[in-house]
Design a protein around this motif. Structure first.
Motif, PDB file in Angstrom:
ATOM      1  N   PHE A   8     -39.662  15.606   6.820  1.00 40.85           N
ATOM      2  CA  PHE A   8     -39.082  15.152   8.079  1.00 40.85           C
ATOM      3  C   PHE A   8     -37.568  15.192   7.972  1.00 40.85           C
ATOM      4  O   PHE A   8     -37.000  14.714   6.980  1.00 40.85           O
ATOM      5  N   LEU A   9     -36.926  15.722   8.991  1.00 44.14           N
ATOM      6  CA  LEU A   9     -35.468  15.772   9.039  1.00 44.14           C
ATOM      7  C   LEU A   9     -34.955  14.531   9.754  1.00 44.14           C
ATOM      8  O   LEU A   9     -35.288  14.275  10.910  1.00 44.14           O
ATOM      9  N   TYR A  10     -34.121  13.745   9.035  1.00 47.34           N
ATOM     10  CA  TYR A  10     -33.527  12.527   9.592  1.00 47.34           C
ATOM     11  C   TYR A  10     -32.200  12.855  10.277  1.00 47.34           C
ATOM     12  O   TYR A  10     -31.616  13.916  10.068  1.00 47.34           O
ATOM     13  N   TRP A  11     -31.701  11.908  11.075  1.00 46.89           N
ATOM     14  CA  TRP A  11     -30.472  12.053  11.833  1.00 46.89           C
ATOM     15  C   TRP A  11     -29.262  12.336  10.975  1.00 46.89           C
ATOM     16  O   TRP A  11     -28.285  12.894  11.436  1.00 46.89           O
ATOM     17  N   GLU A  16     -37.081  13.915   4.098  1.00 49.32           N
ATOM     18  CA  GLU A  16     -37.957  12.949   3.448  1.00 49.32           C
ATOM     19  C   GLU A  16     -39.415  13.335   3.668  1.00 49.32           C
ATOM     20  O   GLU A  16     -39.747  14.033   4.629  1.00 49.32           O
ATOM     21  N   ALA A  17     -40.283  12.854   2.796  1.00 51.16           N
ATOM     22  CA  ALA A  17     -41.712  13.160   2.880  1.00 51.16           C
ATOM     23  C   ALA A  17     -42.426  12.397   3.991  1.00 51.16           C
ATOM     24  O   ALA A  17     -43.516  12.780   4.405  1.00 51.16           O
ATOM     25  N   SER A  18     -41.806  11.307   4.493  1.00 52.90           N
ATOM     26  CA  SER A  18     -42.462  10.520   5.535  1.00 52.90           C
ATOM     27  C   SER A  18     -41.437  10.042   6.556  1.00 52.90           C
ATOM     28  O   SER A  18     -40.229  10.080   6.318  1.00 52.90           O
ATOM     29  N   CYS A  19     -41.965   9.573   7.668  1.00 58.91           N
ATOM     30  CA  CYS A  19     -41.156   8.998   8.744  1.00 58.91           C
ATOM     31  C   CYS A  19     -41.858   7.714   9.173  1.00 58.91           C
ATOM     32  O   CYS A  19     -42.669   7.709  10.096  1.00 58.91           O
ATOM     33  N   LEU A  33     -38.843  16.115  13.306  1.00 60.78           N
ATOM     34  CA  LEU A  33     -37.665  15.273  13.236  1.00 60.78           C
ATOM     35  C   LEU A  33     -38.106  13.829  13.114  1.00 60.78           C
ATOM     36  O   LEU A  33     -39.131  13.433  13.669  1.00 60.78           O
ATOM     37  N   CYS A  34     -37.342  13.033  12.381  1.00 57.16           N
ATOM     38  CA  CYS A  34     -37.577  11.591  12.300  1.00 57.16           C
ATOM     39  C   CYS A  34     -36.407  10.940  13.019  1.00 57.16           C
ATOM     40  O   CYS A  34     -35.259  11.066  12.596  1.00 57.16           O
ATOM     41  N   GLU A  35     -36.706  10.286  14.142  1.00 57.43           N
ATOM     42  CA  GLU A  35     -35.643   9.815  15.011  1.00 57.43           C
ATOM     43  C   GLU A  35     -35.551   8.295  15.096  1.00 57.43           C
ATOM     44  O   GLU A  35     -36.558   7.595  15.086  1.00 57.43           O
TER      45      GLU A  35
END
Length: 133
Positions: A8-11, A16-19, A33-35
């Motif tokens: 997951f792509l963070y801001w 990371e492997a999780s959100c 995306l992890c928002e």
């Protein structure tokens, strides 16, 4: 896309492997995306609400420079002023709703005694007896 498959792509551009909840996963093409859905310095609460503060006894924490607020009890339990959790909140304690969970509050200040009918007095004289929760 800077992340490997399944990440997951963070801001802040971290991968990371999780959100984890309450962060939100948004699929973009074949990636995720992890928002953080709040604006500015607001706190993201466990159920998705954005509020300007996260007051004790709730747990505030920071994830990648963003403010989050957590209810440390399991769903349906009451969070007490000292951060312990219990299945009940007996009278004369006061139940206060915070989003979808409940706080169990001692409404007196300082060293005042809370009486059975909800009043706060500086003493607890016989034949009454004082006890601590």
């Amino acid at each position: 896309f800077p992340c490997t498959s399944g990440q997951f792509l963070y801001w802040n551009q971290d991968c990371e492997a999780s959100c984890p909840s309450p962060l939100t996963t948004t699929p973009v093409l074949l990636e995720n995306l992890c928002e953080f859905t709040c604006t500015g310095s607001d706190y993201l609460y466990w159920e998705g609400t954005c509020l300007p503060t996260c007051d004790y006894p709730l747990n505030s924490y920071v994830t990648k420079t963003k403010n989050l607020c957590d209810f440390p009890c399991t769903s349906g339990q009451y969070l007490y002023w000292d951060q312990h959790c219990d299945a009940s909140c007996p009278s004369p304690l006061t139940i206060t709703a915070v989003t979808d969970e409940n706080l169990c509050e001692y409404t007196c200040t300082g060293s005042d005694f809370l009486y059975w009918e909800g009043s706060c007095l500086s003493s607890c004289d016989p034949p009454l007896s004082a006890y601590q929760i």
